[in-house]
Design a protein around this motif. Sequence first.
Motif, PDB file in Angstrom:
ATOM      1  N   SER A   1      -6.886  10.712   5.742  1.00 47.52           N
ATOM      2  CA  SER A   1      -6.401  10.545   4.372  1.00 47.52           C
ATOM      3  C   SER A   1      -6.959   9.297   3.697  1.00 47.52           C
ATOM      4  O   SER A   1      -7.198   9.282   2.493  1.00 47.52           O
ATOM      5  CB  SER A   1      -4.873  10.502   4.362  1.00 47.52           C
ATOM      6  OG  SER A   1      -4.414   9.414   5.156  1.00 47.52           O
ATOM      7  N   ASP A   2      -7.145   8.216   4.461  1.00 49.45           N
ATOM      8  CA  ASP A   2      -7.616   6.954   3.887  1.00 49.45           C
ATOM      9  C   ASP A   2      -8.508   6.260   4.909  1.00 49.45           C
ATOM     10  O   ASP A   2      -8.011   5.620   5.843  1.00 49.45           O
ATOM     11  CB  ASP A   2      -6.441   6.068   3.498  1.00 49.45           C
ATOM     12  CG  ASP A   2      -6.863   4.860   2.660  1.00 49.45           C
ATOM     13  OD1 ASP A   2      -7.924   4.299   2.945  1.00 49.45           O
ATOM     14  OD2 ASP A   2      -6.123   4.498   1.732  1.00 49.45           O
TER      15      ASP A   2
ATOM     16  N   ALA B   1       1.745   2.865   9.313  1.00 47.87           N
ATOM     17  CA  ALA B   1       1.281   3.123   7.941  1.00 47.87           C
ATOM     18  C   ALA B   1       0.151   4.143   7.930  1.00 47.87           C
ATOM     19  O   ALA B   1       0.076   4.994   7.033  1.00 47.87           O
ATOM     20  CB  ALA B   1       0.831   1.824   7.282  1.00 47.87           C
ATOM     21  N   VAL B   2      -0.737   4.090   8.915  1.00 47.32           N
ATOM     22  CA  VAL B   2      -1.817   5.071   9.024  1.00 47.32           C
ATOM     23  C   VAL B   2      -1.239   6.473   9.192  1.00 47.32           C
ATOM     24  O   VAL B   2      -1.699   7.437   8.567  1.00 47.32           O
ATOM     25  CB  VAL B   2      -2.754   4.722  10.201  1.00 47.32           C
ATOM     26  CG1 VAL B   2      -3.690   5.880  10.527  1.00 47.32           C
ATOM     27  CG2 VAL B   2      -3.564   3.472   9.882  1.00 47.32           C
TER      28      VAL B   2
ATOM     29  N   TYR C   1       1.442  11.921   4.254  1.00 49.56           N
ATOM     30  CA  TYR C   1       1.535  12.076   2.801  1.00 49.56           C
ATOM     31  C   TYR C   1       0.481  13.048   2.265  1.00 49.56           C
ATOM     32  O   TYR C   1       0.776  13.897   1.427  1.00 49.56           O
ATOM     33  CB  TYR C   1       1.366  10.709   2.117  1.00 49.56           C
ATOM     34  CG  TYR C   1       1.347  10.778   0.615  1.00 49.56           C
ATOM     35  CD1 TYR C   1       2.520  11.004  -0.102  1.00 49.56           C
ATOM     36  CD2 TYR C   1       0.156  10.636  -0.096  1.00 49.56           C
ATOM     37  CE1 TYR C   1       2.503  11.083  -1.488  1.00 49.56           C
ATOM     38  CE2 TYR C   1       0.134  10.709  -1.477  1.00 49.56           C
ATOM     39  CZ  TYR C   1       1.309  10.941  -2.169  1.00 49.56           C
ATOM     40  OH  TYR C   1       1.299  11.029  -3.535  1.00 49.56           O
ATOM     41  N   ILE C   2      -0.726  12.936   2.755  1.00 50.17           N
ATOM     42  CA  ILE C   2      -1.819  13.757   2.236  1.00 50.17           C
ATOM     43  C   ILE C   2      -1.882  15.127   2.911  1.00 50.17           C
ATOM     44  O   ILE C   2      -2.033  16.160   2.245  1.00 50.17           O
ATOM     45  CB  ILE C   2      -3.174  13.037   2.404  1.00 50.17           C
ATOM     46  CG1 ILE C   2      -3.161  11.715   1.635  1.00 50.17           C
ATOM     47  CG2 ILE C   2      -4.327  13.922   1.942  1.00 50.17           C
ATOM     48  CD1 ILE C   2      -2.992  11.842   0.142  1.00 50.17           C
TER      49      ILE C   2
ATOM     50  N   SER D   1       0.415   7.633   5.911  1.00 54.06           N
ATOM     51  CA  SER D   1      -0.608   8.014   4.943  1.00 54.06           C
ATOM     52  C   SER D   1      -1.140   9.412   5.240  1.00 54.06           C
ATOM     53  O   SER D   1      -1.333  10.230   4.324  1.00 54.06           O
ATOM     54  CB  SER D   1      -1.752   6.990   4.966  1.00 54.06           C
ATOM     55  OG  SER D   1      -2.804   7.391   4.125  1.00 54.06           O
ATOM     56  N   GLU D   2      -1.387   9.700   6.500  1.00 52.17           N
ATOM     57  CA  GLU D   2      -1.863  11.034   6.885  1.00 52.17           C
ATOM     58  C   GLU D   2      -0.804  12.093   6.585  1.00 52.17           C
ATOM     59  O   GLU D   2      -1.125  13.189   6.107  1.00 52.17           O
ATOM     60  CB  GLU D   2      -2.219  11.041   8.375  1.00 52.17           C
ATOM     61  CG  GLU D   2      -2.885  12.312   8.858  1.00 52.17           C
ATOM     62  CD  GLU D   2      -4.308  12.473   8.334  1.00 52.17           C
ATOM     63  OE1 GLU D   2      -4.888  13.558   8.544  1.00 52.17           O
ATOM     64  OE2 GLU D   2      -4.843  11.528   7.710  1.00 52.17           O
TER      65      GLU D   2
ATOM     66  N   LEU E   1      -8.037   2.412   5.264  1.00 53.87           N
ATOM     67  CA  LEU E   1      -6.858   2.029   6.038  1.00 53.87           C
ATOM     68  C   LEU E   1      -7.116   2.240   7.525  1.00 53.87           C
ATOM     69  O   LEU E   1      -6.751   1.394   8.353  1.00 53.87           O
ATOM     70  CB  LEU E   1      -5.647   2.854   5.586  1.00 53.87           C
ATOM     71  CG  LEU E   1      -4.305   2.474   6.217  1.00 53.87           C
ATOM     72  CD1 LEU E   1      -3.880   1.076   5.784  1.00 53.87           C
ATOM     73  CD2 LEU E   1      -3.219   3.489   5.829  1.00 53.87           C
TER      74      LEU E   1
ATOM     75  N   TYR F   1       0.845  -1.207   0.000  1.00 51.85           N
ATOM     76  CA  TYR F   1       0.000   0.000   0.000  1.00 51.85           C
ATOM     77  C   TYR F   1       0.874   1.250   0.000  1.00 51.85           C
ATOM     78  O   TYR F   1       0.656   2.183  -0.779  1.00 51.85           O
ATOM     79  CB  TYR F   1      -0.914  -0.016   1.223  1.00 51.85           C
ATOM     80  CG  TYR F   1      -1.572   1.311   1.507  1.00 51.85           C
ATOM     81  CD1 TYR F   1      -2.762   1.669   0.892  1.00 51.85           C
ATOM     82  CD2 TYR F   1      -0.998   2.215   2.401  1.00 51.85           C
ATOM     83  CE1 TYR F   1      -3.363   2.886   1.142  1.00 51.85           C
ATOM     84  CE2 TYR F   1      -1.593   3.443   2.670  1.00 51.85           C
ATOM     85  CZ  TYR F   1      -2.781   3.768   2.032  1.00 51.85           C
ATOM     86  OH  TYR F   1      -3.360   4.987   2.289  1.00 51.85           O
ATOM     87  N   LEU F   2       1.880   1.280   0.878  1.00 46.22           N
ATOM     88  CA  LEU F   2       2.758   2.445   0.975  1.00 46.22           C
ATOM     89  C   LEU F   2       3.548   2.649  -0.311  1.00 46.22           C
ATOM     90  O   LEU F   2       3.784   3.779  -0.736  1.00 46.22           O
ATOM     91  CB  LEU F   2       3.707   2.277   2.161  1.00 46.22           C
ATOM     92  CG  LEU F   2       3.045   2.276   3.545  1.00 46.22           C
ATOM     93  CD1 LEU F   2       4.048   1.884   4.620  1.00 46.22           C
ATOM     94  CD2 LEU F   2       2.423   3.632   3.854  1.00 46.22           C
TER      95      LEU F   2
ATOM     96  N   LEU G   1       1.502   4.378  -2.736  1.00 40.73           N
ATOM     97  CA  LEU G   1       1.174   5.736  -2.310  1.00 40.73           C
ATOM     98  C   LEU G   1       2.296   6.721  -2.611  1.00 40.73           C
ATOM     99  O   LEU G   1       2.070   7.842  -3.049  1.00 40.73           O
ATOM    100  CB  LEU G   1       0.871   5.730  -0.809  1.00 40.73           C
ATOM    101  CG  LEU G   1       0.309   7.015  -0.197  1.00 40.73           C
ATOM    102  CD1 LEU G   1      -1.095   7.272  -0.713  1.00 40.73           C
ATOM    103  CD2 LEU G   1       0.294   6.898   1.331  1.00 40.73           C
TER     104      LEU G   1
END
Length: 355
Positions: free
Chosen positions: A312-313, A280-281, A287-288, A284-285, A316, A102-103, A106
């Motif tokens: 962000s997701d 990963a959570v 990143y966005i 992801s946050e 996830l 997933y990462l 992304l």
Amino acid sequence: MEELGFSEDKQLVCNMSGFLDQGRSMRNMCDRFIRNGGRLYDVLTACDSIMMYTQDDENTGSDGTLRSMAAFLKAYGVTDISLNDFFKNDIKLMQGSDVIHYLDELMTVTVLSETYEHHVSVLCDLIEMPYNRVKCTQVSFDGSDLEVNDAKWLREVAEEISKMDIPKITTSGTNQYLEQKDQMIIETVGRMTKRISKKVFARSVGSMGGSEKSHALLDAGRRTNVNYDCTAYIGTNATDHIAMDVVRSNEGLAISFNGDGYAVKGSNVAVMSSNSIVPAVLVSEFYINGLEAVYSMIGSWDRKELMRRECSDKNLMNAMLAAFPSKLPEVVIVDDNNLNDVMRESERYRRKLTI
């Protein structure tokens, strides 16, 4: 994105050991092939970690341990085949390790590992990740011979080191210092590993220690044209400390994931969890929405709050909440006020995972 004329605006650098697998393979390897090898590994890694931490010198770190350990393994008759067979039976994946895919979709991901290429190749096969995506310690045990006298001397040195106490930094209030006995152990081991590093076989080892990881971080930034403030780093041990400190100091996201004290020291966020989906959570946050959004999420680290929260997701996030139906794992923003407490708690949780 390159074909469309876009450039990456965020990147992730992560340690494979402890994030994708449970991080005990190197110690288990030494314990399997070397007499008192587990103890030997503990003393060597403690010495190198303290040297790197106290001297704040990127030329110190686990590269000495990696070269010395390879030489000790060679002296005990280890071959590439025997090592591959060992790792096939020993590797234990972290829960949620497949989140790396997933990462990778992304953002640009650089995976680093201080462990040997034999371990990396077996793990990459298990999680279906191309081997060339990981930068690791390169060593061939069948590539060169070791003279009989050198092998005998190395076995004697290994036995001598394994009988030493494991050195540690003593904490008294806010002060940290090395007791004289620990300083003497570190100096003695340092002289031994320097002598080992001059041996032909040890010189052939391409290590991925602390200084090499910091250089890999720099190379990743050059390749992606992404600055440190747009970089997330997931680290687990002392080999990550230098690189993590660079990311943290430049307002990037430096996550200690079940990290030892040195990893926590280099972080601005500490995660204590049995599942890799948790960092990963946060990545992801980041990143966005950026670092402040990560801090805001941690400030709302409550099941009901996270279920309501815009993030962000959401898929996830829901997967993480499903993985922890009763109690969420501990996630902490690290600062000067709580650093020592978080270091102790992360070390405690780290030990718990390895029981």
